[in-house]
Design a protein around this motif. Structure first.
Motif: not given
Ligand SMILES: [Fe+2]
Ligand SMILES: [Fe+2]
Lengths: 316, 92
Positions: A14-42
């Motif tokens: 919903n947040r993404i659809r409202r075009q509000q950026l994800i600003e911190s861990v508090e805005h993330m779902s577990p799946l998003y957090l795992e994904g962003i960690k993986r791509i940031l690590t690369v």
């Protein structure tokens, strides 16, 4: 440290659809957090390893000015690595462990950096090819990512990557002016072109992580990014009359490869075994996983300083 | 929301001092903790804006890190603000 309260998948989308950026861990779902960690690590690992990889070749700089600009590029890369690891640390990742205690084979940077650059010519072709790949991937992330802190940090990174790839292009033009220089460039391009084509990863029909697109981790698919890279890398080589196994096909309106791909690669000899025909992407994944000749040396260069300092401190 | 900012509990000044204390393992002394936000501007008619951050346990090193990492423009001004001093009024 208290585990952060994560959002549900629905609240996140919903947040993404409202075009509000994800600003911190508090805005993330577990799946998003795992994904962003993986791509940031690369991304972080790629920036970091480019420092020792480029340094290995920078020592062959033909002039003081050339050495200076190569070292300035290395300093930029360390800054880019700093930015990505800082973001990971704010996401709760133990980056000291990640950088200094991880097994070299567990680093997530592209295989190309495991094949040592052994001359000034190879370094500038790396600037023209590898930094261009970095630029293509990071520009895509800049335009599409939903993770605000990364998006803002990439303004600096994009600007500096442009400088790196221009550095490579200008030096290629300069060396290309003599037949000997042209010959050396051709030899480097012969092994480095396909390694960069391969860099963009599995073709779209074999690719797994689909959340990368849903979450806006990426805007384009692997195959599209490969095309974007070729759309400037191939014309550069054509301008310099360097032969590359790819050309633009006006009928399909895209770049096509003129050789077996993916293919087996002899990393020690820096030679593609094209006479054996194409291999499977499983073969490529196997080669990537085993890592290449300079993996231990380059990761060791990064990890050595902290180990030595700890030994010193423990002797006190 | 009553919190001071999103990460005061994990990177506060108190913790950064404690990490250098003698009861911590020595290796912790190499792990800097305090986060400093870096603000800069290029032109006189432009406001300061956040360009990134650095981690350093003392202000002198924080200055050096900020200067060497964020050298992408010829800034006319650059300042550091410790993250644990930021008071969030409206959270994004
Ligand atoms: Fe970079
Ligand atoms: Fe670069």
């Amino acid at each position: 440290m208290v585990a952060p309260a994560l959002q549900s998948e629905e609240a996140l989308l919903n947040r993404i659809r409202r075009q509000q950026l994800i600003e911190s861990v508090e805005h993330m779902s577990p799946l998003y957090l795992e994904g962003i960690k993986r791509i940031l690590t690369v991304s972080a690992d790629t920036e970091l390893i480019s420092a020792p990889a480029y340094y290995h070749a920078a020592v062959h700089a033909p002039t003081l000015n050339a050495f200076g600009s190569a070292v300035a590029i290395i300093q930029d890369e360390l800054g880019h690595a700093h930015i990505a690891y800082r973001l990971l640390r704010d996401l709760g990742v133990d980056t000291e462990q990640l950088i200094f205690e991880r097994d070299p084979r567990q680093f997530k940077y592209p295989y190309a950096f495991d094949v040592p650059l052994d001359s000034w010519v190879e370094l500038i072709v790396a600037n023209a090819f590898y930094d261009r790949a970095g630029y293509v991937l990071l520009s895509d992330i800049y335009h599409s990512t939903t993770f605000g802190p990364w998006k803002r940090a990439l303004v600096k990174v994009d600007k500096e990557e442009t400088f790196h790839l221009r550095h490579g292009e200008q030096w290629m033009r300069r060396l290309n002016a003599t037949p000997e220089g042209h010959e050396q460039l051709q030899r480097a391009v012969d092994w480095m072109f396909l390694l960069t084509v391969e860099w963009f990863g599995l073709p779209d029909d074999l690719k797994k992580h689909s959340e990368q697109l849903e979450y806006g981790f990426k805007g384009h698919t692997n195959d599209e990014l490969r095309q974007i890279w070729m759309s400037t890398a191939v014309p550069l080589c054509e301008e310099l009359q360097l032969k590359v196994p790819a050309h633009y096909d006006p009928e399909q309106q895209k770049y096509v490869l003129d050789c077996p791909f993916p293919a087996h690669f002899d990393a020690k000899a820096k030679r593609w075994l094209l006479e054996e025909g194409p291999c499977s992407w499983d073969d490529v994944l196997k080669r990537w996983k085993a890592r290449g000749p300079a993996n231990e040396e380059f990761v060791g260069l990064i990890q050595r300083g902290k180990r030595e300092m700890l030994r010193l401190l423990e002797q006190e | 929301m009553k919190r001071m900012n999103s990460d005061a509990p994990k990177s506060g000044a108190a913790e950064s001092v404690a990490s250098l204390g003698s009861d911590q393992p020595r290796r912790e002394a190499l792990n800097e903790r305090r986060v400093w936000h870096v603000y800069a501007r290029r032109k006189y008619d432009e406001p300061l804006h956040e360009i990134g951050n650095v981690v350093a346990d003392d202000v002198e090193l924080a200055r050096v890190y900020a200067r060497s990492i964020y050298d992408e423009f010829p800034w006319i001004e650059m300042v550091l603000v410790p993250r644990d001093c930021i008071v969030t009024v409206i959270a994004p």
